[in-house]
Design a protein around this motif. Sequence first.
Motif, PDB file in Angstrom:
ATOM      1  N   PHE A   1       0.862  -1.226  -0.142  1.00  0.00           N
ATOM      2  CA  PHE A   1       0.129  -0.066  -0.043  1.00  0.00           C
ATOM      3  C   PHE A   1       0.849   1.393   0.084  1.00  0.00           C
ATOM      4  N   HIS A   2       2.083   1.292   0.607  1.00  0.00           N
ATOM      5  CA  HIS A   2       2.871   2.342   0.707  1.00  0.00           C
ATOM      6  C   HIS A   2       3.482   2.724  -0.524  1.00  0.00           C
ATOM      7  N   GLU A   3       3.471   1.831  -1.516  1.00  0.00           N
ATOM      8  CA  GLU A   3       3.900   2.246  -2.719  1.00  0.00           C
ATOM      9  C   GLU A   3       2.896   3.337  -3.606  1.00  0.00           C
TER      10      GLU A   3
ATOM     11  N   PHE B   1      -4.960 -10.977  -4.617  1.00  0.00           N
ATOM     12  CA  PHE B   1      -3.704 -10.560  -3.940  1.00  0.00           C
ATOM     13  C   PHE B   1      -4.172  -9.661  -2.643  1.00  0.00           C
ATOM     14  N   THR B   2      -3.008  -9.681  -1.852  1.00  0.00           N
ATOM     15  CA  THR B   2      -3.322  -9.243  -0.423  1.00  0.00           C
ATOM     16  C   THR B   2      -2.699  -7.522  -0.482  1.00  0.00           C
ATOM     17  N   VAL B   3      -3.338  -6.749   0.089  1.00  0.00           N
ATOM     18  CA  VAL B   3      -2.898  -5.226   0.230  1.00  0.00           C
ATOM     19  C   VAL B   3      -1.874  -5.304   1.388  1.00  0.00           C
ATOM     20  N   SER B   4      -0.693  -5.199   1.336  1.00  0.00           N
ATOM     21  CA  SER B   4      -0.115  -5.141   2.584  1.00  0.00           C
ATOM     22  C   SER B   4       0.389  -3.902   2.760  1.00  0.00           C
ATOM     23  N   VAL B   5       1.031  -3.621   3.963  1.00  0.00           N
ATOM     24  CA  VAL B   5       1.397  -2.255   4.585  1.00  0.00           C
ATOM     25  C   VAL B   5       2.404  -1.574   3.541  1.00  0.00           C
TER      26      VAL B   5
ATOM     27  N   LEU C   1      -9.128   0.533  -2.179  1.00  0.00           N
ATOM     28  CA  LEU C   1      -8.412  -0.514  -1.590  1.00  0.00           C
ATOM     29  C   LEU C   1      -7.923  -0.026  -0.366  1.00  0.00           C
ATOM     30  N   ALA C   2      -7.774  -0.754   0.766  1.00  0.00           N
ATOM     31  CA  ALA C   2      -7.083  -0.565   1.970  1.00  0.00           C
ATOM     32  C   ALA C   2      -6.085  -1.644   2.453  1.00  0.00           C
ATOM     33  N   LYS C   3      -5.396  -1.051   3.364  1.00  0.00           N
ATOM     34  CA  LYS C   3      -4.448  -2.034   3.849  1.00  0.00           C
ATOM     35  C   LYS C   3      -5.003  -3.180   4.530  1.00  0.00           C
TER      36      LYS C   3
END
Length: 262
Positions: free
Chosen positions: A97-99, A258-262, A240-242
């Motif tokens: 997510f941070h990207e 897929f999973t949204v990571s930090v 999308l959210a973390k």
Amino acid sequence: MISEEYRKIAKYLLAAEVEKREVIKVTTEMKPDLTVEEAYFVQQELVNIKQEEGKRIIGPKMGLTSQAKMKQMNVDEPIYGYVFDYMLIDNGGKLPFHELIHPKVEAEIAFVIGEDIEGPGVSGAQVLAKTEYVLPALEIIDSRYENFNFTLPDVVADNASTSRVVFGTTLKKPELFELDLVGATLSINGEIKDLGAGAAVLGHPANAIARLANMLAKKGDKVRKGDVILSGALTGATMLAKGDVVSGKFDGLGEVTFTVSV
Ligand code: 0L1
Ligand code: MG
């Protein structure tokens, strides 16, 4: 406009992508009278810069292919942009997510092109005859503009909001399907957020690739053998959210996750 001006706008948008911050739209901040034609020159500069940095094109993509999105933008033309190698996420992998800035996800059908397709005058049937495989995909769009607030020239200049893509691993011959009838669901954390069918994409996803070939012909370009092309969304785009676990399930084409990571 001269080419230095296109490059200046392209750099404004690239800085937003690299620094992961939203910016005010080009037509407010830099060039109120930017036309769609000029916006494609800006997009080309942006693509050139990415290629100069060693990034590789996977294929063009089509956007704004649904009646709903075209109505929302008050336009009757879809748009195109380009997917690059650094944008790919493995099926089942993590989307950091941070990207990104404020990502949304949508379910799409992708085409693997078996022979060059050169417009003008290309039809959906001709596209199908030159398609090697179709596969399911989840596209992550991430407009560089504040709150996804843009006009048509703005979004064209911004590479059609292209950000990340997760391709599925099931490749099928297109003749096995009636792609307009293929249904897809888009779920987040086990809850269906939206659903749709291939017919949402200009009546048939192959029509979107035909339209792309015809649009590329205007700049002397074509759809190329080996391109992997997102044809447009079957579903709406969902924020999308973390921590989100995202799944797209496509009739006969399997699941993409897929999973949204930090
Ligand atoms: O792939 C797409 O349809 C996105 C096109 C750009 C519009 C948006 O960012 O919603
Ligand atoms: Mg899309």
